[in-house]
Design a protein around this motif. Structure first.
Motif, PDB file in Angstrom:
ATOM      1  N   HIS A  60     -13.444  62.854  17.282  1.00  0.00           N
ATOM      2  CA  HIS A  60     -12.013  63.310  17.045  1.00  0.00           C
ATOM      3  C   HIS A  60     -11.894  63.406  15.748  1.00  0.00           C
ATOM      4  O   HIS A  60     -12.385  62.964  14.656  1.00  0.00           O
ATOM      5  N   TYR A  61     -10.571  64.019  15.161  1.00  0.00           N
ATOM      6  CA  TYR A  61      -9.836  64.176  14.061  1.00  0.00           C
ATOM      7  C   TYR A  61      -8.598  63.136  14.168  1.00  0.00           C
ATOM      8  O   TYR A  61      -7.987  63.381  15.140  1.00  0.00           O
ATOM      9  N   ARG A  62      -8.463  62.585  12.984  1.00  0.00           N
ATOM     10  CA  ARG A  62      -7.236  61.658  13.146  1.00  0.00           C
ATOM     11  C   ARG A  62      -6.753  61.736  11.495  1.00  0.00           C
ATOM     12  O   ARG A  62      -7.432  61.400  10.766  1.00  0.00           O
ATOM     13  N   LEU A  63      -5.432  61.868  11.515  1.00  0.00           N
ATOM     14  CA  LEU A  63      -4.881  61.689   9.921  1.00  0.00           C
ATOM     15  C   LEU A  63      -4.289  60.115   9.940  1.00  0.00           C
ATOM     16  O   LEU A  63      -3.470  59.635  10.823  1.00  0.00           O
ATOM     17  N   VAL A  64      -4.997  59.627   9.032  1.00  0.00           N
ATOM     18  CA  VAL A  64      -4.656  57.968   8.683  1.00  0.00           C
ATOM     19  C   VAL A  64      -4.343  57.712   7.435  1.00  0.00           C
ATOM     20  O   VAL A  64      -3.808  58.776   6.594  1.00  0.00           O
ATOM     21  N   ALA A  65      -3.531  56.485   7.385  1.00  0.00           N
ATOM     22  CA  ALA A  65      -2.774  56.162   6.145  1.00  0.00           C
ATOM     23  C   ALA A  65      -3.793  56.053   4.921  1.00  0.00           C
ATOM     24  O   ALA A  65      -4.926  55.435   5.083  1.00  0.00           O
ATOM     25  N   GLY A  66      -3.424  56.595   3.650  1.00  0.00           N
ATOM     26  CA  GLY A  66      -4.241  56.377   2.737  1.00  0.00           C
ATOM     27  C   GLY A  66      -3.629  55.717   1.373  1.00  0.00           C
ATOM     28  O   GLY A  66      -2.390  55.218   1.623  1.00  0.00           O
ATOM     29  N   SER A  67      -4.413  55.464   0.439  1.00  0.00           N
ATOM     30  CA  SER A  67      -3.765  54.726  -0.590  1.00  0.00           C
ATOM     31  C   SER A  67      -2.806  55.672  -1.592  1.00  0.00           C
ATOM     32  O   SER A  67      -2.031  55.144  -2.239  1.00  0.00           O
ATOM     33  N   ALA A  68      -2.811  57.041  -1.531  1.00  0.00           N
ATOM     34  CA  ALA A  68      -1.789  57.808  -2.266  1.00  0.00           C
ATOM     35  C   ALA A  68      -1.040  58.464  -1.042  1.00  0.00           C
ATOM     36  O   ALA A  68      -1.370  58.412   0.064  1.00  0.00           O
ATOM     37  N   MET A  69       0.078  58.924  -1.573  1.00  0.00           N
ATOM     38  CA  MET A  69       1.053  59.549  -0.657  1.00  0.00           C
ATOM     39  C   MET A  69       1.044  61.199  -0.951  1.00  0.00           C
ATOM     40  O   MET A  69       1.598  61.711  -1.578  1.00  0.00           O
ATOM     41  N   PRO A  70       0.258  61.945  -0.156  1.00  0.00           N
ATOM     42  CA  PRO A  70       0.297  63.441  -0.130  1.00  0.00           C
ATOM     43  C   PRO A  70       1.665  63.870   0.272  1.00  0.00           C
ATOM     44  O   PRO A  70       2.426  63.119   0.733  1.00  0.00           O
ATOM     45  N   PRO A  71       1.917  65.181  -0.101  1.00  0.00           N
ATOM     46  CA  PRO A  71       3.008  65.821   0.344  1.00  0.00           C
ATOM     47  C   PRO A  71       3.243  65.992   1.874  1.00  0.00           C
ATOM     48  O   PRO A  71       2.123  65.958   2.596  1.00  0.00           O
ATOM     49  N   LEU A  72       4.524  65.620   2.453  1.00  0.00           N
ATOM     50  CA  LEU A  72       4.503  65.769   3.942  1.00  0.00           C
ATOM     51  C   LEU A  72       4.809  67.390   4.288  1.00  0.00           C
ATOM     52  O   LEU A  72       5.670  67.771   3.618  1.00  0.00           O
ATOM     53  N   LEU A  73       4.469  67.585   5.479  1.00  0.00           N
ATOM     54  CA  LEU A  73       4.803  68.814   5.950  1.00  0.00           C
ATOM     55  C   LEU A  73       6.115  68.332   6.960  1.00  0.00           C
ATOM     56  O   LEU A  73       5.924  67.958   7.952  1.00  0.00           O
ATOM     57  N   LEU A  74       7.159  69.049   6.576  1.00  0.00           N
ATOM     58  CA  LEU A  74       8.309  68.639   7.366  1.00  0.00           C
ATOM     59  C   LEU A  74       9.162  70.267   7.969  1.00  0.00           C
ATOM     60  O   LEU A  74       8.930  71.174   7.093  1.00  0.00           O
ATOM     61  N   GLU A  75       9.428  69.898   9.207  1.00  0.00           N
ATOM     62  CA  GLU A  75      10.399  71.249   9.593  1.00  0.00           C
ATOM     63  C   GLU A  75      11.718  71.098   8.900  1.00  0.00           C
ATOM     64  O   GLU A  75      11.946  70.162   8.392  1.00  0.00           O
ATOM     65  N   ASP A  76      12.230  72.308   8.638  1.00  0.00           N
ATOM     66  CA  ASP A  76      13.659  72.588   8.141  1.00  0.00           C
ATOM     67  C   ASP A  76      14.453  71.298   8.594  1.00  0.00           C
ATOM     68  O   ASP A  76      15.225  70.688   7.771  1.00  0.00           O
ATOM     69  N   ASP A  77      14.647  70.970   9.974  1.00  0.00           N
ATOM     70  CA  ASP A  77      15.715  70.115  10.209  1.00  0.00           C
ATOM     71  C   ASP A  77      15.321  68.814   9.900  1.00  0.00           C
ATOM     72  O   ASP A  77      16.211  67.870   9.839  1.00  0.00           O
TER      73      ASP A  77
END
Length: 320
Positions: A60-77
């Motif tokens: 599987h693929y999974r996004l895990v917490a990293g040492s840096a904070m990349p930009p978040l992808l957010l919906e408009d609301d």
């Protein structure tokens, strides 16, 4: 190129949901090939997103917490909701986080698209909040107690009860509960051998003990229901009545976030009645309203307010 950007944004949105995805699931959701999916995953890693891969059957693929904070992808609301939440926090809804919230809000606004930045600023310009008139709790205390509760570690702290008696308490913390703008700690009291509720604004000097305890079964559906039901058994200690030298509408517009009852006396006066367990916070609330008032009762609150006024006057005498 536009198709690639849209596909990667869609991929990131799926991964930020918190679940694990197989390569086949992601490729089907994105209408792409497994080879293209692998390239997109590599691009996300180059951008700083820590995407974990498990190979083989069940991979599987999974996004895990990293040492840096990349930009978040957010919906408009979602982006607007975060900005408004930070605005509320920056107005002092919690002690000692206003500056941090203001700083975070500025950073969020800087990266918002122009259309959202204008939307957020319009909401801010059209919104006002009143000063906090309820007991505040520091973010540090919430952090310490929350961590101890999560890790099942014993907690010791100084506590001041409703009668102003001070004791050192040893507890097994269970949950922090916010009820009617007040923070409470629900915990098993080791010295009293029973569940107890502590107002967190009366706690100080918290110390986390060594080792861990096994969480006890709570005799209620939830911590929130336990605290709410328990509070009903402890009525406020004081019934306070105050006459304001101001129209009812004026008083109501300033204190509409408080409990109590306002009744009209005449066009220029109104009466405020409230049950409270603290003279201290009631005096602060009346003071910050900035209105002329007369305390009808009880006499103990009259005396408390008189002494408080004397202390304030003495502390400011001789100062410009």
């Amino acid at each position: 190129m536009a198709d690639t950007r849209r596909r990667m944004l869609s991929l990131l949105s799926l991964l930020q949901g918190g679940r694990s995805w197989t390569g086949i699931e992601l490729a089907e959701r994105l209408s792409t090939s497994p080879r293209t999916l692998r390239r997109d995953i590599d691009r996300l890693r180059e951008l700083g997103y820590p995407v974990e891969t498990t190979r083989g059957p069940g991979g599987h693929y999974r996004l895990v917490a990293g040492s840096a904070m990349p930009p978040l992808l957010l919906e408009d609301d979602e982006a607007v909701a975060i900005a408004l939440g930070l605005r509320v926090a920056s107005d002092g809804v919690m002690a000692d986080v206003a500056d941090t919230a203001s700083s975070a809000l500025r950073k969020v606004e800087q990266v918002l698209p122009k259309r959202l930045r204008q939307r957020v600023r319009a909401m801010h310009a059209a919104t006002e909040t009143t000063p906090a008139r309820w007991p505040q709790v520091s973010a540090r205390l919430l952090d310490i107690v929350g961590e101890a509760s999560h890790r099942s570690q014993r907690l010791d702290f100084d506590y001041r009860d409703r009668g102003d008696a001070r004791t050192r308490r040893r507890v097994e913390p269970y949950r922090q509960v916010l009820v009617n703008r007040r923070w409470y700690l629900l915990a098993w009291d080791l010295d009293r051998g029973d569940w107890r509720i502590f107002r967190m604004d009366r706690m100080s000097d918290p110390q986390v003990g060594p080792g861990r305890f096994e969480a006890r079964e709570l005799p209620a559906e939830s911590a929130a229901s336990f605290v709410e039901n328990a509070l009903k058994r402890y009525p406020p200690m004081h019934h306070i009545v105050v006459d304001f030298h101001a129209p009812l509408e004026r008083v109501a517009s300033l204190q509409n976030d408080r409990d109590g009852t306002l009744t009209r006396i005449d066009d220029e006066h109104c009466r405020y009645s409230v049950d409270a367990d603290s003279f201290e916070w009631m005096a602060i609330m009346l003071g910050v309203l900035g209105l002329e008032y007369r305390i009808v009762g009880p006499e103990e609150f009259v005396e408390y307010s008189r002494k408080l006024a004397e202390r304030i006057r003495e502390s400011t005498e001789g100062k410009g």
